[in-house]
Design a protein around this motif. Structure first.
Motif, PDB file in Angstrom:
ATOM      1  N   VAL A   1      -7.116  -1.091  50.499  1.00  0.00           N
ATOM      2  CA  VAL A   1      -6.099  -1.945  49.876  1.00  0.00           C
ATOM      3  C   VAL A   1      -6.738  -3.266  49.424  1.00  0.00           C
ATOM      4  CG1 VAL A   1      -3.909  -3.164  50.263  1.00  0.00           C
ATOM      5  CG2 VAL A   1      -4.276  -0.922  51.293  1.00  0.00           C
ATOM      6  N   GLY A   2      -7.717  -3.768  50.200  1.00  0.00           N
ATOM      7  CA  GLY A   2      -8.332  -5.069  49.910  1.00  0.00           C
ATOM      8  C   GLY A   2      -9.051  -5.087  48.569  1.00  0.00           C
ATOM      9  N   GLY A   3     -10.080  -4.244  48.434  1.00  0.00           N
ATOM     10  CA  GLY A   3     -10.855  -4.223  47.188  1.00  0.00           C
ATOM     11  C   GLY A   3      -9.992  -3.849  45.999  1.00  0.00           C
ATOM     12  N   PHE A   4      -9.076  -2.930  46.222  1.00  0.00           N
ATOM     13  CA  PHE A   4      -8.182  -2.444  45.174  1.00  0.00           C
ATOM     14  C   PHE A   4      -7.277  -3.577  44.665  1.00  0.00           C
ATOM     15  CE2 PHE A   4      -3.765  -0.848  44.651  1.00  0.00           C
ATOM     16  CZ  PHE A   4      -3.917  -0.023  43.546  1.00  0.00           C
ATOM     17  N   THR A   5      -6.594  -4.246  45.586  1.00  0.00           N
ATOM     18  CA  THR A   5      -5.608  -5.264  45.183  1.00  0.00           C
ATOM     19  C   THR A   5      -6.277  -6.508  44.600  1.00  0.00           C
ATOM     20  OG1 THR A   5      -4.162  -4.494  46.955  1.00  0.00           O
ATOM     21  CG2 THR A   5      -3.656  -6.652  46.009  1.00  0.00           C
ATOM     22  N   LEU A   6      -7.352  -6.963  45.249  1.00  0.00           N
ATOM     23  CA  LEU A   6      -7.993  -8.203  44.778  1.00  0.00           C
ATOM     24  C   LEU A   6      -8.616  -8.011  43.399  1.00  0.00           C
ATOM     25  CD1 LEU A   6      -9.662  -9.319  48.141  1.00  0.00           C
ATOM     26  CD2 LEU A   6      -7.565 -10.219  47.109  1.00  0.00           C
TER      27      LEU A   6
ATOM     28  N   ILE B   1     -24.837 -10.801  52.540  1.00  0.00           N
ATOM     29  CA  ILE B   1     -23.559 -10.279  53.065  1.00  0.00           C
ATOM     30  C   ILE B   1     -22.933  -9.286  52.094  1.00  0.00           C
ATOM     31  CG2 ILE B   1     -21.175 -10.895  53.670  1.00  0.00           C
ATOM     32  CD1 ILE B   1     -22.188 -13.560  54.698  1.00  0.00           C
ATOM     33  N   ALA B   2     -22.535  -8.133  52.631  1.00  0.00           N
ATOM     34  CA  ALA B   2     -21.685  -7.201  51.879  1.00  0.00           C
ATOM     35  C   ALA B   2     -20.365  -7.102  52.633  1.00  0.00           C
ATOM     36  CB  ALA B   2     -22.337  -5.828  51.790  1.00  0.00           C
ATOM     37  N   VAL B   3     -19.278  -6.920  51.892  1.00  0.00           N
ATOM     38  CA  VAL B   3     -17.953  -6.788  52.524  1.00  0.00           C
ATOM     39  C   VAL B   3     -17.443  -5.376  52.270  1.00  0.00           C
ATOM     40  CG1 VAL B   3     -15.592  -7.680  52.582  1.00  0.00           C
ATOM     41  CG2 VAL B   3     -17.503  -9.235  52.137  1.00  0.00           C
ATOM     42  N   ARG B   4     -17.114  -4.689  53.358  1.00  0.00           N
ATOM     43  CA  ARG B   4     -16.661  -3.300  53.219  1.00  0.00           C
ATOM     44  C   ARG B   4     -15.215  -3.143  53.677  1.00  0.00           C
ATOM     45  NH1 ARG B   4     -15.500   1.773  55.080  1.00  0.00           N
ATOM     46  NH2 ARG B   4     -16.901   3.479  54.523  1.00  0.00           N
ATOM     47  N   GLY B   5     -14.386  -2.646  52.728  1.00  0.00           N
ATOM     48  CA  GLY B   5     -13.020  -2.286  53.085  1.00  0.00           C
ATOM     49  C   GLY B   5     -12.962  -0.767  53.167  1.00  0.00           C
ATOM     50  N   GLY B   6     -12.487  -0.149  52.087  1.00  0.00           N
ATOM     51  CA  GLY B   6     -12.415   1.316  52.044  1.00  0.00           C
ATOM     52  C   GLY B   6     -13.723   1.964  51.614  1.00  0.00           C
ATOM     53  N   GLY B   7     -14.708   1.179  51.204  1.00  0.00           N
ATOM     54  CA  GLY B   7     -16.020   1.740  50.824  1.00  0.00           C
ATOM     55  C   GLY B   7     -15.991   2.505  49.511  1.00  0.00           C
TER      56      GLY B   7
ATOM     57  N   GLY C   1      11.696   3.685  53.166  1.00  0.00           N
ATOM     58  CA  GLY C   1      12.059   3.917  51.766  1.00  0.00           C
ATOM     59  C   GLY C   1      11.521   2.828  50.853  1.00  0.00           C
ATOM     60  N   LEU C   2      10.430   2.180  51.303  1.00  0.00           N
ATOM     61  CA  LEU C   2       9.838   1.082  50.533  1.00  0.00           C
ATOM     62  C   LEU C   2       8.426   1.459  50.094  1.00  0.00           C
ATOM     63  CD1 LEU C   2      10.871  -1.852  52.913  1.00  0.00           C
ATOM     64  CD2 LEU C   2      11.914  -1.311  50.693  1.00  0.00           C
ATOM     65  N   ALA C   3       7.965   0.858  49.008  1.00  0.00           N
ATOM     66  CA  ALA C   3       6.605   1.136  48.526  1.00  0.00           C
ATOM     67  C   ALA C   3       6.181   0.022  47.586  1.00  0.00           C
ATOM     68  CB  ALA C   3       6.572   2.470  47.786  1.00  0.00           C
ATOM     69  N   THR C   4       4.892  -0.017  47.324  1.00  0.00           N
ATOM     70  CA  THR C   4       4.376  -0.907  46.295  1.00  0.00           C
ATOM     71  C   THR C   4       3.261  -0.179  45.565  1.00  0.00           C
ATOM     72  OG1 THR C   4       3.789  -3.212  45.862  1.00  0.00           O
ATOM     73  CG2 THR C   4       2.604  -2.125  47.672  1.00  0.00           C
ATOM     74  N   THR C   5       2.828  -0.725  44.441  1.00  0.00           N
ATOM     75  CA  THR C   5       1.814  -0.024  43.661  1.00  0.00           C
ATOM     76  C   THR C   5       0.534   0.127  44.474  1.00  0.00           C
ATOM     77  OG1 THR C   5       2.736  -0.958  41.651  1.00  0.00           O
ATOM     78  CG2 THR C   5       0.492  -0.078  41.512  1.00  0.00           C
ATOM     79  N   GLY C   6       0.065   1.361  44.586  1.00  0.00           N
ATOM     80  CA  GLY C   6      -1.169   1.635  45.327  1.00  0.00           C
ATOM     81  C   GLY C   6      -2.105   2.476  44.480  1.00  0.00           C
ATOM     82  N   GLY C   7      -3.343   2.617  44.931  1.00  0.00           N
ATOM     83  CA  GLY C   7      -4.332   3.421  44.201  1.00  0.00           C
ATOM     84  C   GLY C   7      -3.992   4.898  44.280  1.00  0.00           C
ATOM     85  N   ARG C   8      -4.655   5.693  43.469  1.00  0.00           N
ATOM     86  CA  ARG C   8      -4.311   7.113  43.354  1.00  0.00           C
ATOM     87  C   ARG C   8      -5.078   7.991  44.330  1.00  0.00           C
ATOM     88  NH1 ARG C   8      -4.846   4.457  38.518  1.00  0.00           N
ATOM     89  NH2 ARG C   8      -2.993   4.374  37.197  1.00  0.00           N
ATOM     90  N   ALA C   9      -5.854   7.369  45.209  1.00  0.00           N
ATOM     91  CA  ALA C   9      -6.521   8.122  46.273  1.00  0.00           C
ATOM     92  C   ALA C   9      -6.174   7.443  47.589  1.00  0.00           C
ATOM     93  CB  ALA C   9      -8.033   8.123  46.065  1.00  0.00           C
ATOM     94  N   SER C  10      -5.836   8.236  48.600  1.00  0.00           N
ATOM     95  CA  SER C  10      -5.299   7.642  49.825  1.00  0.00           C
ATOM     96  C   SER C  10      -6.368   6.928  50.648  1.00  0.00           C
ATOM     97  CB  SER C  10      -4.618   8.713  50.664  1.00  0.00           C
ATOM     98  OG  SER C  10      -5.580   9.602  51.175  1.00  0.00           O
ATOM     99  N   THR C  11      -7.645   7.180  50.332  1.00  0.00           N
ATOM    100  CA  THR C  11      -8.724   6.597  51.139  1.00  0.00           C
ATOM    101  C   THR C  11      -9.260   5.280  50.568  1.00  0.00           C
ATOM    102  OG1 THR C  11     -10.164   8.131  49.945  1.00  0.00           O
ATOM    103  CG2 THR C  11      -9.524   8.755  52.168  1.00  0.00           C
ATOM    104  N   THR C  12      -8.771   4.872  49.410  1.00  0.00           N
ATOM    105  CA  THR C  12      -9.218   3.601  48.818  1.00  0.00           C
ATOM    106  C   THR C  12      -8.734   2.428  49.678  1.00  0.00           C
ATOM    107  OG1 THR C  12      -9.100   4.576  46.614  1.00  0.00           O
ATOM    108  CG2 THR C  12      -9.101   2.181  46.715  1.00  0.00           C
TER     109      THR C  12
END
Ligand SMILES: Cc1cc2nc3c(=O)[nH]c(=O)nc-3n(C[C@H](O)[C@H](O)[C@H](O)COP(=O)(O)OP(=O)(O)OC[C@H]3O[C@@H](n4cnc5c(N)ncnc54)[C@H](O)[C@@H]3O)c2cc1C
Length: 472
Positions: free
Chosen positions: A150-155, A80-86, A137-148
């Motif tokens: 959220v799953g792989g990045f945050t975990l 099994i591989a898990v793909r979010g933003g790839g 007007g809300l936000a949270t820390t996100g990656g520096r590329a819009s295509t990343t």
């Protein structure tokens, strides 16, 4: 993206094909097997160097689809591989001959302004998240590329422009819904399954498939940046000034120093487009007048161009998007200090950047809310002051060895100042020692116990793998 070879059906057996046809019928989403129209597109990820041929890509539409796919793979002995933003640089979201749990269509984002929280689908991208929270007007820390993803990045931890103000992305994780290795559903938060919740702060995809994540949001009424471009020869002087500036900068200042080839964008004067520049991006969680004040020391240096402007956060987030399909190899070292000797070594690697038109040689300041963040989570690199992130990108396979070598040499040169800990999302496969270094030995042992509880057979092993602790 360069199209890869078209497929035949010969790479899966007739039995598997029949079974895949059954899976296809049962899924609400779609399934792609070799020979299907859309198969090649379904197996593409960001790093064009990774060319793997899964037996099936299950594009899940719901938590039930995820559970079905996990059970199906186990029943048929498929990896099994898990793909979010790839975006995994080592291609951990692809398997040869196995099943990809592809979450890209599970990308809904529901914002609750009254709770200042967002519930995010396991396959949502940064852009899905930022575009949904921006109107409030809300936000949270996100990656520096819009295509990343959220799953792989945050975990994995989650480092971005807002981290010095709001902490790492995982510091903002309030809850997660997971499908575990036996296909069951588990909820993790501070109150429910707290040990699993702890492990999700850096432990990546080791414990199951996150079908949704709930994230804390912050008010961000204003955002701005100062982008200054200098001749590359000025790099040493600029880096020293940048180092001194960031050493005492307030949390509202973030950003990076980076050597890049200036892109043909509005913020780049024509005479610099296509040339190598040393750039400083100073991001500011306030108005542009404040960004100007913060950048004072850098503005005083002789520069080729400056742009200081207000910008919606979601737009800032896609400012440095790279195209998919290039060949990628990156790594990172986390440093305690950045003395002049390290500055010289860092800058000396500009001359040998692999295909500088694409690669980036990056220095991120740490500190602020990252350093002050919850020390109990398994992220020992968070206390470092600097992150050196050589980001090798090129097009031709003939540059592969040169590209990898450049990244390795940058690392080797700055290692004398390294804390020894490393953020695993910024590296590919670098061996088990680096994985332990990513968590610290004590945390690794605790993570291995959580792994044994939720995935004793190591079904989810295509990741920075934590081996299940063996029961005594
Ligand atoms: C162009 C680019 C820019 C980047 N910028 C940053 C940055 O600014 N800050 C930063 O911190 N990182 C950054 N990264 C690194 C990125 O955070 C990691 O590569 C991360 O793993 C990507 O997540 P993904 O979902 O896109 O990747 P995928 O390749 O889809 O997944 C990678 C791994 O994450 C796990 N995973 C993904 N989704 C889930 C899920 N829903 N449930 C369980 N496991 C899951 C799986 O183990 C999978 O193997 C960047 C990467 C790229 C390519």
């Amino acid at each position: 993206m360069t199209p890869r070879s078209t497929t035949g059906t010969s790479d899966i057996t007739g039995t598997t094909r029949l079974a895949v046809d059954g899976l296809r019928r049962d899924l609400t989403g779609e399934a792609f097997a070799p020979g299907d129209a859309g198969y090649d597109e379904a197996r593409m990820i960001f790093n064009g160097m990774i060319d793997r041929r899964p037996a099936v890509v299950a594009q899940c539409a719901s938590e039930a689809d995820v559970a079905l796919s996990v059970r199906f793979a186990r029943e048929h002995g498929l990896e099994i591989a898990v793909r979010g933003g790839g975006h995994s640089v080592a291609g951990m979201s692809l398997t040869d001959g196995g099943l990809v749990v592809d979450l890209r269509h599970m990308n809904s984002v529901t914002v609750s302004p009254s709770d200042q929280a967002a519930r995010v689908g396991g396959g949502a991208t940064m852009s899905d998240l930022d575009r949904a929270t921006q109107p409030y007007g809300l936000a949270t820390t996100g990656g520096r590329a819009s295509t990343t993803g959220v799953g792989g990045f945050t975990l994995g931890g989650g480092s971005g422009w807002l981290e010095r103000k709001f902490g790492l992305a995982c510091d903002n994780l309030l809850a997660a819904e997971l499908v575990t290795a036996d296909g069951s559903t588990v909820h993790a938060s501070l109150d429910e399954n707290p040990e699993l919740f702890w492990a999700l702060h850096g432990g990546g995809g080791n414990f199951g498939v996150a079908t949704s994540l709930t994230l804390d949001l912050h008010e961000l009424p204003e955002m701005s940046f100062a982008l200054l471009l200098y001749r590359p020869e000025a790099g040493r002087e600029v880096l020293r000034a940048y180092r001194d500036l960031m050493a005492s900068a307030p949390d509202e200042a973030g950003g990076a120093l980076l050597y890049i080839t200036a892109p043909p964008e509005d913020f780049v004067p024509e005479h610099l487009v296509g040339t190598l520049v040393c750039g400083v991006l100073l991001t500011c969680t306030g108005p542009s007048a404040r960004a100007r004040d913060l950048a004072g020391l850098l503005l005083a240096l002789d520069h080729e161009s400056e742009v200081i402007t207000d910008i919606p956060y979601a737009d800032l987030q896609c400012m440095l998007d790279d195209p998919p399909g290039m060949r990628n190899y990156w790594s990172a070292e986390y440093l305690d200090a950045f003395p002049d000797e390290a500055v010289d070594l860092f800058c000396s690697h500009v001359a040998d950047m692999p295909v500088p038109s694409a690669s980036q040689h990056v220095l991120f300041p740490m500190g602020g809310a990252v350093a002050r963040g919850p020390a109990e989570y398994p992220l020992p690199w968070r206390s470092a002051r600097w992150a050196v992130h050589p980001f090798g990108i090129w097009e031709s396979p003939s540059d592969d060895e040169r590209g990898r070598q450049w990244v390795r040499q940058v690392r080797a040169d700055v290692r004398p100042w390294s804390t020894g800990a490393v953020y695993l999302n910024f590296i590919g496969r670098e061996g088990s020692g680096r994985i332990v270094a990513g968590f610290g030995a004590e945390n690794y042992a605790r993570l291995a116990a959580v792994k044994a509880a939720y995935d004793p057979d190591n079904v989810f092993h295509l990741n920075h793998n934590i081996e299940p602790a063996v029961a005594r």
